[in-house]
Every structure is written in C-alpha cells, then in structure tokens.
Scaffold this motif. Structure first.
Motif, mmCIF file in Angstrom:
data_model
loop_
_atom_site.group_PDB
_atom_site.id
_atom_site.type_symbol
_atom_site.label_atom_id
_atom_site.label_comp_id
_atom_site.label_asym_id
_atom_site.label_seq_id
_atom_site.Cartn_x
_atom_site.Cartn_y
_atom_site.Cartn_z
ATOM 1 N N ARG A 142 0.793 -1.341 -0.116
ATOM 2 C CA ARG A 142 0.021 0.103 -0.006
ATOM 3 C C ARG A 142 0.856 1.297 -0.123
ATOM 4 O O ARG A 142 1.710 1.227 0.777
ATOM 5 C CB ARG A 142 -0.910 -0.165 1.063
ATOM 6 C CG ARG A 142 -1.593 1.301 1.541
ATOM 7 C CD ARG A 142 -2.661 1.026 2.605
ATOM 8 N NE ARG A 142 -1.901 0.892 3.854
ATOM 9 C CZ ARG A 142 -1.528 1.849 4.767
ATOM 10 N NH1 ARG A 142 -1.976 3.056 4.412
ATOM 11 N NH2 ARG A 142 -1.013 1.527 5.942
ATOM 12 N N GLU B 210 -3.191 5.858 -0.412
ATOM 13 C CA GLU B 210 -4.041 5.065 0.348
ATOM 14 C C GLU B 210 -3.688 5.238 1.987
ATOM 15 O O GLU B 210 -3.071 4.322 2.355
ATOM 16 C CB GLU B 210 -3.984 3.528 -0.089
ATOM 17 C CG GLU B 210 -4.400 3.267 -1.472
ATOM 18 C CD GLU B 210 -6.002 3.680 -1.767
ATOM 19 O OE1 GLU B 210 -6.680 3.415 -1.007
ATOM 20 O OE2 GLU B 210 -6.355 3.894 -3.083
ATOM 21 N N TRP C 282 -5.259 4.879 5.207
ATOM 22 C CA TRP C 282 -5.901 4.152 5.979
ATOM 23 C C TRP C 282 -5.720 4.257 7.592
ATOM 24 O O TRP C 282 -4.696 3.778 7.880
ATOM 25 C CB TRP C 282 -6.103 2.788 5.668
ATOM 26 C CG TRP C 282 -6.739 2.614 4.291
ATOM 27 C CD1 TRP C 282 -6.081 3.031 3.138
ATOM 28 C CD2 TRP C 282 -7.784 1.544 3.840
ATOM 29 N NE1 TRP C 282 -6.877 2.772 2.130
ATOM 30 C CE2 TRP C 282 -7.905 1.586 2.346
ATOM 31 C CE3 TRP C 282 -8.651 0.813 4.482
ATOM 32 C CZ2 TRP C 282 -8.729 0.917 1.705
ATOM 33 C CZ3 TRP C 282 -9.687 -0.057 3.781
ATOM 34 C CH2 TRP C 282 -9.492 0.164 2.316
ATOM 35 N N THR D 93 -8.455 7.621 0.077
ATOM 36 C CA THR D 93 -8.024 6.830 -1.142
ATOM 37 C C THR D 93 -8.021 7.260 -2.692
ATOM 38 O O THR D 93 -9.214 8.135 -2.848
ATOM 39 C CB THR D 93 -8.896 5.504 -0.758
ATOM 40 O OG1 THR D 93 -8.568 4.801 -1.804
ATOM 41 C CG2 THR D 93 -10.359 5.913 -0.775
#
Length: 327
Positions: A207, A212, A214, A233
């Motif tokens: 990732r 991205e 998160w 994202t």
C-alpha cells in the motif's frame, strides 16, 4: 465388468490438498447470510447481478470436512465478538487477537480461490504468489500470512454527502454481501469483501500511504478496532462506487404491483416492518434523497401535477415517491 463406486465430489481439498469428499460450503460466512435474511422485511436475498430472489449466496465444493471445521472456528468467533454486537447492539469498539487475522485471511482466500473470472497475467501471478502463504497460515504451518496487509472498516448508512449519490448507496452500504479480487492498470492488486456493515480489504501489493491513507482500520495480531476510522483513497471508493452501480443496474426483484402490495403489508403490520433492517435503510435512504434533493435539484412546482406521473427530476420514480414525497 467391475463397477467401482466413489463418493461424490472426491477431489483435492483446496486448502490441505487431501483427496476426499468435499463439502458444499458458502464463500461468504453462513452467519452473515442468515442475519441478512432474518433482518429483511421479505426474508429473501437479492442476487447482485441477476436481481432474482434467492435463498442462499454462492456455494462451492472447496473444502474437506476438517478444513471446513478449521475455518468455521474463527468465523464463529468473529460472529460472536464483532458481527452480531455491531449489527444488533450497534457497538463500535472491539478487542481482538490472532483469530481476527485468521478469519480475514480465510475469507479473502475463499474469494480468491473461488473466483470465476480470469484476470490479467500480472494479477494472476500476484494472486498465485500469495495464495500458498495464506494457505500455510490457515493450516498453522507458518506464524504469519506473508507480506499482505489486511484492513477492516465498519460502515453503515450514509446520512449526507458532498455530491449526488446513487439511490442504491445505502442499500449497498448496510445490506450487501459482496466480494471480488481487484487490480489496477498501475499494478496494484488486492481483494475486497463486504459483509453487510463490515468492509474488508487485503492489499496484496504494498500500500502506498500517500495514495491510500487508512487510519484505524489495519488488523494486526491483536488490538482494538474502534472509531474514528478514516480512509483517504484514490482507488478504494471508486471500487465501492462501481459495486453500487452494479447493484443499481441489476433487474428489479419486484414489479410495481408487487411493490405496492409490499407497502400495503407494511402498513397493515407496521411494528413488524419497522423492526427490520430493511425498514431502517428505507427510512435512511428517503432522508438522504430529500437532503440531496434540497441541495442539487431545482424546486418542482406541485400545483396541477399528477403525483403518479414520473418525477421531472429524471430519477425514474413516481413524483409522489421522489421530489414530491415531502408535499
């Protein structure tokens, strides 16, 4: 002539490779399918692609009896400690240990090995590389599941939005059971699974946190899942939007006449209807539609209009069930 009888579906188990009779099992856990039906106002499921009413989600001959039991232990723990408290008690904080990793790996592994479509060569190579790692982890032959990264995001109906949204958004966010491998032209590969108000994504390729980001979603060996969870994202929400569009384009499960009968039934026994999750989503969706109408639609003059005619906003609904609902 001699005849040799063999048990049906004798083949190699996809997890342990033992040649034996395989169980006809669910890709998505049975507890999610059962709760979806029990909490529905109709008691039926809807196929994402066909739109037909169904009794079960997809089942395949995938595992032997012992492997089915092995995975079901962690499914049971997830159901008792996260899924049911989230859906029935609306809890938003959960402690976990390694059983959650095993549950998520098993869930995404089933999605990958049972996929019906063929993907680009690079994607297939990426899936083939991590699948033995996940399998060995599930069989307790290794302590970790390799380089993949697993995330769990708790979701529910959407109350407001900064742009127009699909009329099926809240149905998907709160009620859908869905899963698919994913890939992008940039060479990013993963796996996506949704169980009603639970979304999970497995990053098979690393990732990029700049694309991205998160927060509060990654699952480790042990820890606590709790809000707030945020996702900034470039690829995940477009994926979700594409799945919502698939639901939106699916054929309707009820005719207009059947829908009217259903609404009459709800009026006759409102207590039963209002206890269903379907009713909660219907009401949330109407509130969202009204809020979006106030933001993005031009006012519609009601005087002299037939409320049974199509709404002039272009939604395809009757005026009385769309922009004229509040009048």
């Amino acid at each position: 002539m001699s005849v040799v009888s063999r048990p049906p579906n004798v083949r190699a188990c996809r997890l342990c490779s033992a040649k034996t009779e395989l169980r006809l099992g669910h890709i998505f856990p049975r507890f999610a399918v059962r709760y979806l039906k029990e909490s529905s106002s109709t008691g039926y499921l809807k196929g994402l692609a066909s739109g037909k009413r169904e009794q079960e989600t997809r089942r395949v001959h995938l595992l032997c009896e012992s492997c089915e039991q092995l995975l079901s232990k962690d499914e049971k723990t997830f159901c008792e400690r996260i899924f049911m408290p989230l859906h029935k008690e609306n809890k938003n904080s959960f402690t976990y240990d390694k059983w959650l990793s095993r549950f998520l790996v098993g869930l995404h592994w089933k999605v990958l090995v049972s996929k019906a479509d063929t993907y680009p060569d690079a994607a297939e190579a990426a899936y083939a590389k991590i699948e033995p790692e996940w399998r060995a982890f599930l069989l307790r032959q290794r302590a970790d599941y390799g380089t993949s990264e697993f995330h769990l995001f708790l979701t529910d109906v959407v109350e407001d939005a900064t742009s127009t949204v699909s009329p099926k958004l809240n149905w998907y966010m709160a009620r859908a059971v869905d899963g698919t491998p994913t890939f992008s032209e940039a060479g990013q590969f993963g796996s996506y699974v949704k169980l009603l108000r639970v979304m999970s994504y497995a990053f098979i390729t690393p990732r990029d946190p700049t694309k991205e980001n998160w927060v509060g979603t990654q699952v480790g060996e042990q820890g606590t899942l709790a809000g707030p969870q945020t996702i900034k994202t470039e690829s995940f929400w477009p994926l979700v939007e594409s799945r919502v569009r698939a639901l939106e384009s699916a054929p309707a499960t009820m005719t207009e006449r059947q829908r009217e009968k259903f609404e009459e039934m709800a009026m006759r026994d409102p207590e039963k209807f209002l206890k269903s999750e379907s009713a909660r989503v219907v009401l949330a969706n109407r509130k969202l539609e009204q809020r979006m109408a106030a933001k993005y639609r031009r006012p519609i003059q009601m005087r002299g209009r037939d409320r049974n005619q199509p709404c002039p906003c272009g939604s395809g609904k009757k005026l009385k069930k769309c922009c004229g609902y509040a009048y």
